[in-house]
Enzyme design. Sequence first.
Site, PDB file in Angstrom:
ATOM      1  N   SER A  20       0.828  -1.209   0.000  1.00 15.79           N
ATOM      2  CA  SER A  20       0.000   0.000   0.000  1.00 15.79           C
ATOM      3  C   SER A  20       0.859   1.255   0.000  1.00 15.79           C
ATOM      4  CB  SER A  20      -0.880  -0.020   1.248  1.00 15.79           C
ATOM      5  OG  SER A  20      -1.634   1.164   1.321  1.00 15.79           O
ATOM      6  N   LYS A  44      -3.588   2.150  -2.138  1.00 24.45           N
ATOM      7  CA  LYS A  44      -3.237   3.213  -1.190  1.00 24.45           C
ATOM      8  C   LYS A  44      -4.266   3.194  -0.060  1.00 24.45           C
ATOM      9  CE  LYS A  44      -2.016   8.043  -2.006  1.00 24.45           C
ATOM     10  NZ  LYS A  44      -0.923   7.899  -1.050  1.00 24.45           N
ATOM     11  N   ILE A  70       3.904  11.005   4.319  1.00 23.38           N
ATOM     12  CA  ILE A  70       2.800  11.369   3.419  1.00 23.38           C
ATOM     13  C   ILE A  70       1.569  11.803   4.212  1.00 23.38           C
ATOM     14  CG2 ILE A  70       1.293  10.520   1.572  1.00 23.38           C
ATOM     15  CD1 ILE A  70       4.259  10.795   0.774  1.00 23.38           C
ATOM     16  N   CYS A 129       0.332   3.475  10.630  1.00 24.35           N
ATOM     17  CA  CYS A 129       0.991   4.613   9.973  1.00 24.35           C
ATOM     18  C   CYS A 129       1.724   5.455  11.017  1.00 24.35           C
ATOM     19  CB  CYS A 129      -0.030   5.477   9.241  1.00 24.35           C
ATOM     20  SG  CYS A 129       0.713   6.983   8.593  1.00 24.35           S
ATOM     21  N   LYS A 164      -2.180  -4.838   9.256  1.00 25.29           N
ATOM     22  CA  LYS A 164      -0.799  -4.382   9.001  1.00 25.29           C
ATOM     23  C   LYS A 164      -0.221  -3.745  10.259  1.00 25.29           C
ATOM     24  CE  LYS A 164       1.979  -1.738   5.712  1.00 25.29           C
ATOM     25  NZ  LYS A 164       1.945  -1.031   4.422  1.00 25.29           N
ATOM     26  N   GLY A 242       9.404  -5.090   3.948  1.00 27.97           N
ATOM     27  CA  GLY A 242      10.551  -4.359   4.481  1.00 27.97           C
ATOM     28  C   GLY A 242      11.789  -4.610   3.641  1.00 27.97           C
ATOM     29  N   THR A 265       9.135   0.090  -1.410  1.00 27.77           N
ATOM     30  CA  THR A 265      10.039   1.111  -1.946  1.00 27.77           C
ATOM     31  C   THR A 265      10.601   0.706  -3.308  1.00 27.77           C
ATOM     32  OG1 THR A 265      10.564   1.616   0.343  1.00 27.77           O
ATOM     33  CG2 THR A 265      12.040   2.538  -1.320  1.00 27.77           C
TER      34      THR A 265
END
Length: 320
Positions: A20, A44, A70, A129, A164, A242, A265
Amino acid sequence: MTESFSLRDVTFQNRVFTASGTFGYGDEVVDLVDVDRIGAVITKSLSLKPRDGNPPPRIVETPAGMLNSIGLANIGVKKFIDEKIPKLEHIGATILANIAASSVDEYCAVMDMLDSFEIIRGYEINVSCPNDRDGGLQFGPDPAKVAQITRQLRKRTAKPLIIKLTPNVTRVSEFALAAEAEGADAVSLINTLIGMAVDIHTRKPKLSTVTGGLSGPAIKPVALAKVYETFKAVKIPIIGIGGVSTWEDAIEFFLAGATAVQTGTANFVSPACAVNIAEGIAAYCKSKKIRDVAELVACWTHPPTSRWCKAGSESYCAMM
Ligand code: SIN
């Protein structure tokens, strides 16, 4: 050779998902990658109302990683339903919706709005988050809150429910146990590690929010250790996140106890990396005469239990 695995009645064709926040809502990337060859595309984070997120700068490159703050910027679930779902219905990808919220009621409201859409095959719930006190990490460090959210959401959907988790706690496995006890089908970990970068010329922090979430290869060893800790604690599948950039990274995660992985990433560097990693895993398994990727999951640890002996991998159990 079997690459697939299932959560409830959803079978994922392979064990590489896109994380996400690193792959848009799924429709933006169709010109860059065959999304129908990815195990699952995770949207997202979606909240009830649209969110602008944090002010820039909110992305900073770091050695072997990336810092982001973000702040859960997203178009909101209504616009997602009106504008994105009609597109997603035509791209052939397995879609999981990621939900972020500032209250248990908001998580439930977003899920209620999404649940009747067949294209949404399941959910990943962001309780982790690090960049918004109202949007995740107020829940992530409290196992009772994670349990409450999981319990309420479990009542509302028969689709796969993945929680998550944050690594920014002492024992991530306590949170995984709380999610498992309340009916989660899987946990995904790790979300980003809290980090900071400072500009020595301006003499100020590089992110507008001072701290952000660190991702990328820099966090892979931490993620592997958290996956292994969680593997020892829970029976439900773990989706490892990760610093997964190559198929070798994915194999490491399987060996640490992950049933599947997410690329995050690395998608910014190579949008097709999830597809390439899935191919690499398959080639590795063929070369090692492994009949089912499941056989790799923490295979060095204990004698196999029923968790390894799923259909297709009996040969492995017989070998032990
Ligand atoms: C963000 O939107 O700030 C990142 C999302 C997350 O780390 O969960």
